[in-house]
Scaffold this motif. Structure first.
Motif, PDB file in Angstrom:
ATOM      1  N   ASP A 175       0.844  -1.197   0.000  1.00 47.42           N
ATOM      2  CA  ASP A 175       0.000   0.000   0.000  1.00 47.42           C
ATOM      3  C   ASP A 175       0.877   1.244   0.000  1.00 47.42           C
ATOM      4  O   ASP A 175       1.668   1.464   0.928  1.00 47.42           O
ATOM      5  CB  ASP A 175      -0.892   0.037   1.246  1.00 47.42           C
ATOM      6  N   ALA A 176       0.738   2.079  -1.027  1.00 48.76           N
ATOM      7  CA  ALA A 176       1.533   3.298  -1.132  1.00 48.76           C
ATOM      8  C   ALA A 176       0.877   4.222  -2.140  1.00 48.76           C
ATOM      9  O   ALA A 176       0.139   3.776  -3.015  1.00 48.76           O
ATOM     10  CB  ALA A 176       2.970   2.984  -1.564  1.00 48.76           C
ATOM     11  N   LEU A 177       1.179   5.502  -2.010  1.00 47.89           N
ATOM     12  CA  LEU A 177       0.550   6.546  -2.812  1.00 47.89           C
ATOM     13  C   LEU A 177      -0.969   6.470  -2.608  1.00 47.89           C
ATOM     14  O   LEU A 177      -1.732   6.073  -3.471  1.00 47.89           O
ATOM     15  CB  LEU A 177       0.915   6.424  -4.288  1.00 47.89           C
ATOM     16  N   PHE A 178      -1.382   6.880  -1.409  1.00 47.53           N
ATOM     17  CA  PHE A 178      -2.735   6.619  -0.938  1.00 47.53           C
ATOM     18  C   PHE A 178      -3.826   7.220  -1.820  1.00 47.53           C
ATOM     19  O   PHE A 178      -4.941   6.702  -1.875  1.00 47.53           O
ATOM     20  CB  PHE A 178      -2.893   7.135   0.493  1.00 47.53           C
ATOM     21  N   TYR A 232      -4.921   4.263  10.968  1.00 40.50           N
ATOM     22  CA  TYR A 232      -4.283   5.538  10.652  1.00 40.50           C
ATOM     23  C   TYR A 232      -4.888   6.739  11.366  1.00 40.50           C
ATOM     24  O   TYR A 232      -4.202   7.739  11.577  1.00 40.50           O
ATOM     25  CB  TYR A 232      -4.378   5.826   9.147  1.00 40.50           C
ATOM     26  N   SER A 233      -6.173   6.676  11.719  1.00 40.09           N
ATOM     27  CA  SER A 233      -6.832   7.898  12.204  1.00 40.09           C
ATOM     28  C   SER A 233      -7.795   7.640  13.353  1.00 40.09           C
ATOM     29  O   SER A 233      -8.867   8.234  13.426  1.00 40.09           O
ATOM     30  CB  SER A 233      -7.572   8.595  11.047  1.00 40.09           C
ATOM     31  N   ALA A 234      -7.398   6.743  14.271  1.00 39.34           N
ATOM     32  CA  ALA A 234      -8.187   6.545  15.488  1.00 39.34           C
ATOM     33  C   ALA A 234      -7.763   7.569  16.541  1.00 39.34           C
ATOM     34  O   ALA A 234      -6.584   7.900  16.668  1.00 39.34           O
ATOM     35  CB  ALA A 234      -7.998   5.132  16.015  1.00 39.34           C
ATOM     36  N   ARG A 258      -4.144  12.790   8.261  1.00 38.86           N
ATOM     37  CA  ARG A 258      -3.613  11.781   9.184  1.00 38.86           C
ATOM     38  C   ARG A 258      -3.294  10.492   8.427  1.00 38.86           C
ATOM     39  O   ARG A 258      -2.298   9.812   8.730  1.00 38.86           O
ATOM     40  CB  ARG A 258      -4.616  11.509  10.312  1.00 38.86           C
ATOM     41  N   TRP A 259      -4.116  10.148   7.453  1.00 40.19           N
ATOM     42  CA  TRP A 259      -3.810   8.995   6.607  1.00 40.19           C
ATOM     43  C   TRP A 259      -2.533   9.249   5.807  1.00 40.19           C
ATOM     44  O   TRP A 259      -1.644   8.403   5.757  1.00 40.19           O
ATOM     45  CB  TRP A 259      -4.963   8.726   5.634  1.00 40.19           C
TER      46      TRP A 259
END
Length: 341
Positions: A175-178, A232-234, A258-259
């Motif tokens: 997983d990269a370049l969201f 990622y964003s909790a 945040r992600w």
């Protein structure tokens, strides 16, 4: 080839590891986890020899015993690993298969109040235990990590965060370049939640857990979005913050940022020194990857080269995101050659 398992030249130790840091995790997932340790041919015959280690981690929804799943007319990865070392096509290594599954599907191998301390589990519990119980070369220059998809993601970020432990990495379609691998699927998840679950993720999870998993089309997107948000964003209290408005689909910039802070392409400049210290970095992806992770692979490679990382290899092969276990021995060989003294 015969379509069933055959005796191995090396051997597996299969243990149950009781984690301290996973006790009382927010999802109440098991803190006793299976752990597989592959010992190459000759390990038991030479009690003085020590070996590099390569840690294998799984993609989203991966459970440890799924490594033994078999595609038609193919050997599975544990068998391919044994074949690699039995034929002496690579220097022998200890290979460690680690389970970081969660009931949201995965952990992204990070510490999060939404899922648990899986980064700490891997780095501060499993690694020292392996070094204490097996004849490893217990130094970062002889230790690598590899995985596919979310496992490839974990393989990218873990050495950045802990360069004291890891000297090499291999990522298969990580997983990269969201904005290319996650963002385009948000709209489908939103429509699914609106149309089937009255705009409620709570109702989605109630439905998902009340039936056989993935028996309704469209399950994958909402599960993926929620799992990633949990990682990622909790919030500190474990509240999961989605990066989009469930009613309109509009991005929520402060959550999306945040992600992005966890995107390996964006993380790399911050950890440039760590990456330049790596003895081996292997990157590949299929050129027809369904999640466009070939773009992330190219972006990560380009960023590393711009940062002056020398030992980095990229290959885009003809294939998709699926059934690429035949690629894993290639990266294992790459790591073994560079992590061996």
């Amino acid at each position: 080839m015969q379509p069933w398992s055959a005796p191995l030249s090396g051997r597996f130790d299969e243990v149950v590891f009781e984690s301290t840091v996973l006790k009382d995790n927010p999802l109440h997932d098991p803190y006793q986890r299976p752990l597989w340790i592959y010992l190459p041919p000759g390990y038991d015959q030479d009690p003085e020899r020590r070996y590099p280690t390569v840690y294998m981690i799984q993609g989203l929804t991966g459970q440890l015993d799924m490594w033994r799943n078999r595609s038609p007319f193919r050997k599975n990865f544990p068998e391919l690993t044994d074949e690699l070392f039995a034929k002496k096509e690579a220097p022998p290594c200890i290979v460690v298969w680690v389970d970081c599954w969660t009931s949201y599907g995965g952990s992204q191998f990070v510490d999060s109040p939404g899922t648990g301390k899986y980064h700490t589990y891997l780095c501060d519990e499993i690694v020292p235990w392996i070094d204490a119980h097996y004849r490893t070369l217990a130094a970062r220059d002889h230790r690598g990590i590899a995985g596919k998809s979310s496992g490839g993601y974990g393989a990218m970020i873990t050495p950045m965060l802990r360069p004291d432990l890891w000297g090499g990495l291999a990522t298969h379609a990580g997983d990269a370049l969201f904005e290319t691998c996650y963002l385009p699927d948000f709209r489908n998840s939103i429509r699914t939640i609106q149309d089937r679950y009255e705009g409620s993720y709570e109702k989605f999870w109630q439905s998902f857990r009340s039936r056989v998993a993935f028996t309704q089309s469209g399950d994958e997107g909402p599960m993926n979005d929620w799992c990633m948000a949990a990682c990622y964003s909790a919030d500190p209290d474990g509240t999961v913050r989605l990066p989009y408005d469930l009613e309109t689909g509009a991005l929520i910039p402060e959550v999306w940022e945040r992600w992005l802070a966890w995107d390996p392409v964006r993380m790399a400049p911050k950890y440039a020194e760590s990456l330049r210290s790596m003895k081996a970095i292997y990157i590949d992806a299929g050129n027809r990857d369904q999640y466009f992770l070939d773009l992330g692979a190219k972006a990560f490679y380009k960023t590393l080269k711009q940062l002056g990382v020398n030992d980095v290899y990229l290959e885009l092969f003809d294939g998709t995101h699926s059934s690429i276990e035949y690629r894993y021995p290639i990266s294992l060989k790459y790591l073994a050659e560079r992590l061996t003294p």
